[in-house]
Design a protein around this motif. Structure first.
Motif, short mmCIF file in Angstrom:
data_model
loop_
_atom_site.label_atom_id
_atom_site.label_comp_id
_atom_site.label_asym_id
_atom_site.label_seq_id
_atom_site.Cartn_x
_atom_site.Cartn_y
_atom_site.Cartn_z
N UNK A 57 21.70 122.41 32.36
CA UNK A 57 20.69 121.61 32.00
C UNK A 57 20.64 120.48 32.95
N UNK A 58 19.51 119.93 32.97
CA UNK A 58 19.42 118.43 33.77
C UNK A 58 18.63 117.64 33.07
N UNK A 59 18.91 115.92 33.28
CA UNK A 59 18.37 115.01 32.59
C UNK A 59 18.57 113.79 33.35
N UNK A 60 17.42 113.02 33.73
CA UNK A 60 17.50 111.81 34.34
C UNK A 60 17.35 110.80 33.35
N UNK A 61 18.62 109.89 33.17
CA UNK A 61 18.70 109.05 32.10
C UNK A 61 17.72 108.02 32.58
N UNK A 62 16.93 107.40 31.27
CA UNK A 62 15.92 106.20 31.13
C UNK A 62 16.36 105.14 31.00
N UNK A 63 15.84 104.16 31.14
CA UNK A 63 16.13 102.65 30.25
C UNK A 63 15.97 102.85 28.80
N UNK A 64 17.01 102.30 28.23
CA UNK A 64 17.12 102.28 26.75
C UNK A 64 17.58 103.40 26.16
N UNK A 65 17.26 103.67 24.88
CA UNK A 65 17.88 104.68 24.22
C UNK A 65 17.26 106.06 24.55
N UNK A 66 18.12 106.94 24.86
CA UNK A 66 17.55 108.36 25.14
C UNK A 66 17.93 109.37 24.05
N UNK A 67 17.09 109.87 23.53
CA UNK A 67 17.43 110.68 22.52
C UNK A 67 16.74 112.31 22.99
N UNK A 68 17.53 113.15 23.03
CA UNK A 68 17.04 114.65 23.43
C UNK A 68 17.22 115.59 22.09
N UNK A 69 16.49 116.31 21.91
CA UNK A 69 16.30 117.17 20.84
C UNK A 69 16.39 118.69 21.65
N UNK A 70 17.63 119.46 21.58
CA UNK A 70 17.62 120.56 22.30
C UNK A 70 18.17 121.78 21.24
N UNK A 71 17.96 123.03 21.74
CA UNK A 71 18.43 124.08 21.05
C UNK A 71 19.43 124.85 21.96
N UNK A 72 20.54 125.28 21.53
CA UNK A 72 21.53 126.19 22.04
C UNK A 72 20.90 127.29 22.89
N UNK A 73 20.97 127.82 24.06
CA UNK A 73 20.31 128.93 24.69
C UNK A 73 18.87 128.48 24.77
N UNK A 74 18.32 127.47 24.55
CA UNK A 74 16.83 127.11 24.41
C UNK A 74 15.99 128.19 23.16
N UNK A 75 16.92 128.39 22.34
CA UNK A 75 16.66 129.16 21.02
C UNK A 75 16.02 128.25 20.23
N UNK A 76 14.72 128.21 19.81
CA UNK A 76 14.18 127.54 18.94
C UNK A 76 14.29 127.44 17.46
#
Length: 78
Positions: A57-76
């Motif tokens: 997985x990759x993510x570019x950090x943004x200014x301020x609070x970063x909240x990601x909601x992800x599922x293991x193996x992208x299984x929703x």
């Protein structure tokens, strides 16, 4: 585990907050940093997401609070 902890998950664990919902706080990143990571079960690479050693997985950090909601193996949840 990810680039934010040199792929060593021993110092950085997900905390279970409620019925299989987990959180983690990572403080050693700044806006603009691109991080790569993967979730593992019990810290075991044999139980890492995306079988067959798929992409990180990759993510570019943004200014301020970063909240990601992800599922293991992208299984929703299904």
């Amino acid at each position: 585990a990810g680039t934010f902890n040199t792929w060593d998950g021993t110092e950085c664990h997900l905390d279970e907050t409620d019925n299989d919902i987990y959180t983690i706080t990572i403080t050693n990143v700044v806006a603009g940093d691109e991080v790569e990571f993967k979730f593992r079960i019990d810290g075991d690479w044999e139980n890492s997401e995306f079988p067959g050693y798929g992409e990180n997985r990759s993510y570019t950090v943004e200014q301020g609070e970063n909240i990601l909601e992800l599922w293991y193996d992208d299984n929703d949840g299904n």
